[in-house]
Write an enzyme that holds these catalytic residues in place. Structure first.
Site, PDB file in Angstrom:
ATOM      1  N   THR A  81       0.865  -1.175   0.000  1.00  0.00           N
ATOM      2  CA  THR A  81       0.000   0.000   0.000  1.00  0.00           C
ATOM      3  C   THR A  81       0.904   1.229   0.000  1.00  0.00           C
ATOM      4  OG1 THR A  81      -1.656  -1.230   1.224  1.00  0.00           O
ATOM      5  CG2 THR A  81      -1.828   1.177   1.291  1.00  0.00           C
ATOM      6  N   LYS A 114      -8.000  -9.625   3.588  1.00  0.00           N
ATOM      7  CA  LYS A 114      -8.126  -9.322   5.015  1.00  0.00           C
ATOM      8  C   LYS A 114      -7.383 -10.388   5.801  1.00  0.00           C
ATOM      9  CE  LYS A 114     -12.677  -9.785   5.033  1.00  0.00           C
ATOM     10  NZ  LYS A 114     -12.995 -10.068   3.646  1.00  0.00           N
ATOM     11  N   GLY A 164      -7.689  -1.165  14.918  1.00  0.00           N
ATOM     12  CA  GLY A 164      -6.245  -1.328  15.071  1.00  0.00           C
ATOM     13  C   GLY A 164      -5.725  -2.075  13.869  1.00  0.00           C
ATOM     14  N   CYS A 174      -3.042  -2.007   9.094  1.00  0.00           N
ATOM     15  CA  CYS A 174      -3.442  -1.225   7.917  1.00  0.00           C
ATOM     16  C   CYS A 174      -4.218   0.057   8.230  1.00  0.00           C
ATOM     17  CB  CYS A 174      -4.245  -2.095   6.966  1.00  0.00           C
ATOM     18  SG  CYS A 174      -3.204  -3.343   6.179  1.00  0.00           S
ATOM     19  N   LYS A 195      -7.796  -8.582  15.566  1.00  0.00           N
ATOM     20  CA  LYS A 195      -9.090  -9.149  15.202  1.00  0.00           C
ATOM     21  C   LYS A 195      -8.970 -10.674  15.228  1.00  0.00           C
ATOM     22  CE  LYS A 195      -8.644  -9.065  10.193  1.00  0.00           C
ATOM     23  NZ  LYS A 195      -9.303  -8.709   8.971  1.00  0.00           N
TER      24      LYS A 195
HETATM   25  P1  NAD Z   1       4.802  -7.672   6.816  1.00  0.00           P
HETATM   26  O1  NAD Z   1       5.545  -6.791   7.737  1.00  0.00           O
HETATM   27  O2  NAD Z   1       4.058  -8.841   7.350  1.00  0.00           O
HETATM   28  O3  NAD Z   1       5.803  -8.233   5.692  1.00  0.00           O
HETATM   29  C1  NAD Z   1       6.742  -7.463   5.014  1.00  0.00           C
HETATM   30  C2  NAD Z   1       7.947  -8.361   4.715  1.00  0.00           C
HETATM   31  O4  NAD Z   1       8.814  -7.649   3.836  1.00  0.00           O
HETATM   32  C3  NAD Z   1       8.772  -8.721   5.944  1.00  0.00           C
HETATM   33  O5  NAD Z   1       8.907 -10.129   6.017  1.00  0.00           O
HETATM   34  C4  NAD Z   1      10.124  -8.031   5.705  1.00  0.00           C
HETATM   35  O6  NAD Z   1      11.205  -8.763   6.228  1.00  0.00           O
HETATM   36  C5  NAD Z   1      10.149  -7.989   4.187  1.00  0.00           C
HETATM   37  N1  NAD Z   1      11.052  -6.979   3.590  1.00  0.00           N
HETATM   38  C6  NAD Z   1      11.267  -5.703   3.975  1.00  0.00           C
HETATM   39  N2  NAD Z   1      12.138  -5.110   3.145  1.00  0.00           N
HETATM   40  C7  NAD Z   1      12.482  -6.029   2.214  1.00  0.00           C
HETATM   41  C8  NAD Z   1      13.334  -6.004   1.084  1.00  0.00           C
HETATM   42  N3  NAD Z   1      13.998  -4.907   0.723  1.00  0.00           N
HETATM   43  N4  NAD Z   1      13.449  -7.148   0.351  1.00  0.00           N
HETATM   44  C9  NAD Z   1      12.779  -8.263   0.698  1.00  0.00           C
HETATM   45  N5  NAD Z   1      11.946  -8.332   1.753  1.00  0.00           N
HETATM   46  C10 NAD Z   1      11.803  -7.232   2.507  1.00  0.00           C
HETATM   47  O7  NAD Z   1       3.835  -6.710   5.999  1.00  0.00           O
HETATM   48  P2  NAD Z   1       2.400  -7.068   5.376  1.00  0.00           P
HETATM   49  O8  NAD Z   1       1.357  -7.016   6.439  1.00  0.00           O
HETATM   50  O9  NAD Z   1       2.529  -8.275   4.522  1.00  0.00           O
HETATM   51  O10 NAD Z   1       2.171  -5.783   4.442  1.00  0.00           O
HETATM   52  C11 NAD Z   1       2.906  -5.571   3.262  1.00  0.00           C
HETATM   53  C12 NAD Z   1       2.258  -4.434   2.472  1.00  0.00           C
HETATM   54  O11 NAD Z   1       0.943  -4.840   2.067  1.00  0.00           O
HETATM   55  C13 NAD Z   1       2.079  -3.142   3.268  1.00  0.00           C
HETATM   56  O12 NAD Z   1       2.233  -2.053   2.410  1.00  0.00           O
HETATM   57  C14 NAD Z   1       0.630  -3.228   3.729  1.00  0.00           C
HETATM   58  O13 NAD Z   1       0.068  -1.968   3.943  1.00  0.00           O
HETATM   59  C15 NAD Z   1      -0.024  -3.904   2.553  1.00  0.00           C
HETATM   60  N6  NAD Z   1      -1.251  -4.637   2.867  1.00  0.00           N
HETATM   61  C16 NAD Z   1      -1.314  -5.376   4.006  1.00  0.00           C
HETATM   62  C17 NAD Z   1      -2.476  -6.097   4.288  1.00  0.00           C
HETATM   63  C18 NAD Z   1      -2.582  -6.912   5.566  1.00  0.00           C
HETATM   64  O14 NAD Z   1      -3.695  -7.305   5.893  1.00  0.00           O
HETATM   65  N7  NAD Z   1      -1.487  -7.182   6.259  1.00  0.00           N
HETATM   66  C19 NAD Z   1      -3.556  -6.059   3.392  1.00  0.00           C
HETATM   67  C20 NAD Z   1      -3.433  -5.321   2.224  1.00  0.00           C
HETATM   68  C21 NAD Z   1      -2.270  -4.608   1.976  1.00  0.00           C
END
Ligand code: NAD
Length: 438
Positions: free
Chosen positions: A122, A153, A259, A262, A323
């Site tokens: 995002t 989600k 919370g 996101c 959640k």
């Molecule tokens: P997360 O923290 O669970 O995972 C991110 C991963 O990226 C980590 O394992 C980290 O070690 C890795 N990382 C960081 N820098 C890196 C690099 N340079 N090369 C390789 N790996 C690297 O995050 P997430 O919850 O999966 O969210 C990721 C993105 O997706 C965010 O922008 C978030 O806003 C978006 N998003 C999340 C959700 C959700 O429900 N979690 C839903 C939709 C969108």
């Protein structure tokens, strides 16, 4: 079959990688966290997410899904490179693009041919341009940058990704559009729309969606506070609203505030973007303020109940994850409440079906971590419900009232009602916002 790599193997990246592999693609999941990759290689899933383990195991076995820290080799073998790294809030509330740009530069440095870089993280409007510019400095190979925000989600991530409500492809490149439509076609059999638009529209659409959902939550929380003041019941009000098809019945539950990883960060980030463009989002600023206030509602009820004497009281907490069906505690209301209780020298016993390990990382030995929900009740002066896991919905109230020193319930998710508790020895029941003394 396509060769793809997914950079960032977190809540989003692992689900995305596993689900693409499940459709027959060859997927390389990349992460900088060597421990995480080592665990995954041993078959250990680092997060709790329903259905995920089966999908990962099946595809690892079929050799369609592999895990590596070697970004360059994964990029070289892939036509499509997804970026799914974290975009945490910076100090000013803006989304920190460091990880996204690091990944983009890493891809550029490894490129050996035309690649499609798909941004799934995002990210604020304008990021696709920044990714393009950062990559151009490093490579002369051709590439396209697509914005493909993710709407899954946590807690239902695999099901959401397999059956998306819509797929957004932000690009003006027909070649990239064609490749992504093909990649996504197995997920689109139910005819849900694939919406092709500009990078900027796709980027802002994701924030707008989360901003709208956060608005519904803060709106209902405020109506609940008003309902309490005027002697109305928020559940009755909710039912009345939910029957209007223009409003719909989803996301209308009052609670202890939103919370998770996101909503808080995305609301902050869209407010920041709006200020940068001199178009302040007054509604979103109020949504954020209302959420901060909401996180304190239970604290105030507890202070009043205990006459500001929380010191020495034992408080049981059921539910730590932000959640149900996830182990994610990022920005969870439980963190704020636990910090409040510890600040007031209460002792805290906690239980959550999935989030105990994550909570231990933060609070170490400051809490009593229990093996099950009833163990947390021993000698407790109050029980606080913070996550509406199914297993908390119909407890044995007789056992509960026997185990607790004082059977008092603070129901932060409105999962019980006065009706349900009638006939049991419960001294007091507080909810959002249906305060009742039994
Ligand atoms: P997360 O923290 O669970 O995972 C991110 C991963 O990226 C980590 O394992 C980290 O070690 C890795 N990382 C960081 N820098 C890196 C690099 N340079 N090369 C390789 N790996 C690297 O995050 P997430 O919850 O999966 O969210 C990721 C993105 O997706 C965010 O922008 C978030 O806003 C978006 N998003 C999340 C959700 C959700 O429900 N979690 C839903 C939709 C969108």
């Amino acid at each position: 079959m396509m060769n793809i790599c997914v950079i960032g193997t977190g809540y989003v990246g692992l689900v995305v990688g596993a689900c693409f592999a499940d459709m027959g693609n060859e997927v390389r999941c990349v992460d900088v966290d060597a421990d995480k990759i080592a665990k995954l290689r041993k078959g250990k899933i680092p997060i709790f997410e329903p259905e995920l383990e089966d999908v990962v195991k099946r595809n690892v076995l079929e050799k369609r899904l592999t895990f590596t820290t070697d970004l360059a080799s994964a990029v070289k073998k892939s036509l499509i490179c997804f970026i799914a790294v974290g975009t945490p809030p910076g100090e000013d509330g803006s989304a920190d693009l460091k990880h996204v740009l690091d990944a983009a530069k890493g891809i550029a440095a490894a490129m050996n041919d035309y690649k499609i870089i798909v941004n799934k993280s995002t990210v604020p409007v304008g990021t696709a341009d920044k990714v393009r510019a950062a990559m151009r400095k490093v490579t002369t190979h051709p590439f396209d940058v697509v914005s493909n925000p993710e709407f899954l989600k946590e807690g239902a991530a695999v099901a959401d990704f397999m059956r998306p409500s819509r797929i957004i492809i932000g690009t003006n490149s027909p070649k990239a559009e064609h490749a992504l439509k093909e990649l996504y076609s197995p997920f689109n059999r139910t005819g849900k729309p694939i919406l092709v638009m500009s990078n900027a529209s796709a980027e802002i659409a994701k924030y707008a969606a989360n901003a709208m959902l956060a608005t519904r939550i803060s709106f209902m929380n405020e109506i609940a506070n008003l309902a309490e003041a005027v002697g109305a019941d928020i559940e009755e009000v909710r039912n009345a609203l939910a029957s209007d098809p223009r409003i719909g019945n989803k996301f209308l539950f009052a609670g202890v505030g939103y919370g998770g990883s996101c909503f808080p960060k995305d609301v902050k980030a869209i407010i920041h973007t709006a200020h940068q463009h001199h178009r302040p989002l007054l509604v979103m600023e109020a949504v954020q303020a209302a959420n901060e206030r909401q996180k304190k509602v239970l604290q105030e009820k507890m202070q009043t109940h205990f006459n500001h004497q929380l010191k020495g009281k034992r408080i049981a907490i059921w539910g730590l994850a932000f959640k149900p069906n996830t182990d994610d505690i990022r920005e969870a209301p439980s963190l704020t409440l636990i910090e409040f209780l510890l600040r007031h020298h209460a002792s805290v016993s906690v239980f959550d079906p999935a989030a105990m390990e994550e909570t231990k990382k933060i609070f170490t030995n400051k809490l009593k971590y229990c093996k099950n929900s009833y163990e947390a009740l021993a000698e407790a002066d109050a029980l606080v419900i913070l996550t509406e896991w199914n297993e908390f919905r119909y407890p044995d109230f007789t056992k509960l009232s026997t185990l607790m020193r004082h059977p008092v319930i603070f129901d932060g998710r409105n999962i019980y009602s006065e009706e349900m508790l009638k006939g049991y020895r419960i001294d007091a029941y507080y909810s959002i916002e249906r305060t009742t003394r039994l």
